[in-house]
Design a protein around this motif. Structure first.
Motif, PDB file in Angstrom:
ATOM      1  N   UNK A 242       0.959  -1.020   0.128  1.00  0.00           N
ATOM      2  CA  UNK A 242       0.100  -0.400   0.164  1.00  0.00           C
ATOM      3  C   UNK A 242       0.828   1.065   0.752  1.00  0.00           C
ATOM      4  N   UNK A 243       1.652   1.060   0.770  1.00  0.00           N
ATOM      5  CA  UNK A 243       2.852   2.551   0.979  1.00  0.00           C
ATOM      6  C   UNK A 243       3.553   2.796   0.030  1.00  0.00           C
ATOM      7  N   UNK A 244       3.783   1.535  -0.869  1.00  0.00           N
ATOM      8  CA  UNK A 244       4.510   1.854  -2.228  1.00  0.00           C
ATOM      9  C   UNK A 244       4.375   2.135  -3.244  1.00  0.00           C
ATOM     10  N   UNK A 245       2.280   1.206  -3.314  1.00  0.00           N
ATOM     11  CA  UNK A 245       2.037   1.810  -3.945  1.00  0.00           C
ATOM     12  C   UNK A 245       1.341   3.362  -4.219  1.00  0.00           C
ATOM     13  N   UNK A 246       1.744   4.052  -2.920  1.00  0.00           N
ATOM     14  CA  UNK A 246       1.485   5.530  -2.576  1.00  0.00           C
ATOM     15  C   UNK A 246       2.529   6.373  -2.984  1.00  0.00           C
TER      16      UNK A 246
ATOM     17  N   UNK B 165       4.543  10.383  -6.621  1.00  0.00           N
ATOM     18  CA  UNK B 165       5.862  10.958  -7.782  1.00  0.00           C
ATOM     19  C   UNK B 165       5.501  11.476  -8.921  1.00  0.00           C
ATOM     20  N   UNK B 166       4.585   9.891  -9.737  1.00  0.00           N
ATOM     21  CA  UNK B 166       4.065  10.165 -11.127  1.00  0.00           C
ATOM     22  C   UNK B 166       3.374  10.964 -11.137  1.00  0.00           C
TER      23      UNK B 166
ATOM     24  N   UNK C  30       0.948  -1.299 -14.058  1.00  0.00           N
ATOM     25  CA  UNK C  30       1.134   0.005 -14.451  1.00  0.00           C
ATOM     26  C   UNK C  30       2.436   0.717 -14.039  1.00  0.00           C
ATOM     27  N   UNK C  31       2.962   0.676 -12.602  1.00  0.00           N
ATOM     28  CA  UNK C  31       3.698   0.861 -12.292  1.00  0.00           C
ATOM     29  C   UNK C  31       4.958   0.854 -12.779  1.00  0.00           C
TER      30      UNK C  31
ATOM     31  N   UNK D  93       5.423   0.126 -16.104  1.00  0.00           N
ATOM     32  CA  UNK D  93       5.315   0.946 -17.263  1.00  0.00           C
ATOM     33  C   UNK D  93       6.292   2.068 -17.471  1.00  0.00           C
ATOM     34  N   UNK D  94       6.967   2.224 -18.243  1.00  0.00           N
ATOM     35  CA  UNK D  94       7.555   4.217 -19.003  1.00  0.00           C
ATOM     36  C   UNK D  94       6.697   5.382 -18.748  1.00  0.00           C
ATOM     37  N   UNK D  95       5.142   4.539 -18.698  1.00  0.00           N
ATOM     38  CA  UNK D  95       4.673   5.640 -19.245  1.00  0.00           C
ATOM     39  C   UNK D  95       4.095   6.298 -17.980  1.00  0.00           C
ATOM     40  N   UNK D  96       3.922   5.302 -16.915  1.00  0.00           N
ATOM     41  CA  UNK D  96       3.950   6.018 -15.176  1.00  0.00           C
ATOM     42  C   UNK D  96       5.021   5.413 -14.088  1.00  0.00           C
ATOM     43  N   UNK D  97       6.393   5.519 -14.645  1.00  0.00           N
ATOM     44  CA  UNK D  97       7.432   6.227 -13.861  1.00  0.00           C
ATOM     45  C   UNK D  97       8.405   5.267 -14.313  1.00  0.00           C
ATOM     46  N   UNK D  98       8.106   4.014 -14.504  1.00  0.00           N
ATOM     47  CA  UNK D  98       9.060   3.230 -14.840  1.00  0.00           C
ATOM     48  C   UNK D  98       9.645   3.136 -13.509  1.00  0.00           C
TER      49      UNK D  98
END
Length: 408
Positions: free
Chosen positions: A46-50, A55-56, A225-226, A228-233
């Motif tokens: 949860x905290x990593x997703x947040x 940041x993204x 998602x995360x 992927x380059x479009x969402x922050x890589x």
């Protein structure tokens, strides 16, 4: 080829898009009121997703960046290896973006391994001695916040990964919490004070922008998602390994410390070991039995009779068991180091990441505390071994003698 999600997908992806949109709205509603932001990050799902979502959103201009952003990583030195390794990679990615990262660790003598094996405090338990969470996570984080606030003017908005577990669109649980601090209905994820933070009231507000995310959205973000380059890589896919890899969402696993002394079973570690690439960590299964063994009377000392405390009162348990003996601490240290060596030998052979249970500084400190004959407050080390048979002493001073003399 697997279809990658985007904001323009329809159908089942709409719920994910709505979740992200609500996150944006919460940050837009409350973020601008606070020039300084902090993100409390444990390394869990949860905290990593947040952390990565926020940041993204800043990177892509979907929300306005604060004047300062500080990420506080709670490094307990006890995290499951996949989480600890992923955290190191994500911290590198944050620093590449110019984001300030503070690794929050307990002072050396309060760290889990040092406290047990150096000072001799028994492993925590769920009944009378649950000292670990506050000592290695909560207190260091509060101190880090105080130190950061001393460097800043005004309040800091602390962003947390707290979730209710359901979409705000589908239920009203967020609305139910909207009474705090006069928050507007439907945006009850904001509080103007940080609960339980001693001495910090009025200087910190908290925001949980993923409060409404369902667990399937968390996994979707971390696994697909995360990265992927479009969402922050981001290096978040590894986090799923700590929760069961591809089966993480289905088994709904929880994580905890390696060889947690409080849990009945090593469920979190067992889940990790089901993933083939982490099976070289199997020697970690030897940690939990060690904590159980160090609680045994043969490895501890005890009070011999009535004990008067600092406040003048009489101890409730005149012959209570106490610290771990010096010999048992040395044995425990060698066992942990052997487990670490076995894991890292396998890691080198397989080209896998190595682990750190006790680093060189911690080992040196543990050995120094043992050599200095260190004991917890109220203990001298000359008390009898806890498995010594003695007359029973009660709190009122009454003594029940042994029925048979020594050797009879």
């Amino acid at each position: 080829m697997k279809h990658q999600p985007s904001f323009f997908d329809g159908g089942q992806r709409l719920q994910m898009t709505e979740s992200i949109e609500l996150t944006i709205q919460s940050l837009q509603a409350y973020g601008p009121d606070h020039p300084h932001w902090g993100i409390a990050w444990s390394g869990g799902k949860d905290s990593s997703a947040t952390l990565t979502v926020v940041t993204w959103l800043i990177d892509t201009g979907k929300i306005r960046a604060p004047e300062t952003l500080t990420v506080f990583y709670a490094d307990t030195r006890q995290e499951l290896p996949p989480l600890a390794i992923a955290a190191e990679q994500i911290m590198d990615e944050l620093r590449e973006r110019g984001i300030r990262v503070e690794v929050v660790t307990a002072p050396m003598d309060k760290r889990f391994m040092v406290y047990i094996l150096g000072r001799g405090v028994p492993p925590p338990n769920n009944n009378t001695l649950r000292w670990c969470t506050r000592q290695i996570k909560i207190d260091p984080m509060e101190q880090a916040l105080r130190d950061r606030l001393d460097q800043l003017d005004g309040q800091i908005l602390m962003i947390t990964g707290v979730r209710q577990g359901e979409s705000a669109i589908r239920d009203r649980r967020i609305e139910m919490s909207c009474g705090k601090d006069g928050a507007e209905c439907g945006q009850g994820w904001y509080q103007q004070v940080l609960p339980n933070a001693r001495g910090l009231r009025g200087r910190i507000a908290t925001l949980a922008p993923l409060l409404h995310w369902r667990v399937c959205h968390v996994w979707e973000w971390l696994k697909h998602w995360a990265p992927e380059a479009d969402f922050g890589d981001w290096s978040t896919a590894m986090i799923a390994d700590a929760y069961g890899g591809d089966e993480a969402e289905e088994i709904n696993a929880r994580t905890g410390c390696v060889g947690c002394a409080l849990a009945a079973e090593d469920t979190a570690l067992d889940t990790v070991l089901l993933v083939p690439q982490w099976q070289y960590l199997r020697p970690l299964k030897g940690i939990k039995p060690l904590w159980r063994e160090l609680r045994e009377p043969k490895h501890r000392i005890k009070k011999a009779g009535l004990e008067r405390l600092k406040d003048g009162s009489i101890a409730k348990n005149p012959q209570r068991m106490g610290p771990i003996t010096l010999e048992a601490r040395t044995m425990g240290l060698e066992r942990i180091l052997a487990i670490q060596t076995e894991c890292n030998d396998a890691a080198r052979a397989e080209g896998r990441p190595q682990i750190s249970l006790i680093n060189s500084d911690e080992e040196a400190r543990i050995r120094a505390l043992i050599a200095a004959n260190t004991w917890p407050d109220g203990w001298e080390g000359d008390e009898p071994a806890a498995d010594t048979v003695m007359p029973v002493v009660y709190q009122n001073g009454a003594v029940q003698p042994l029925l048979f003399g020594a050797g009879e």
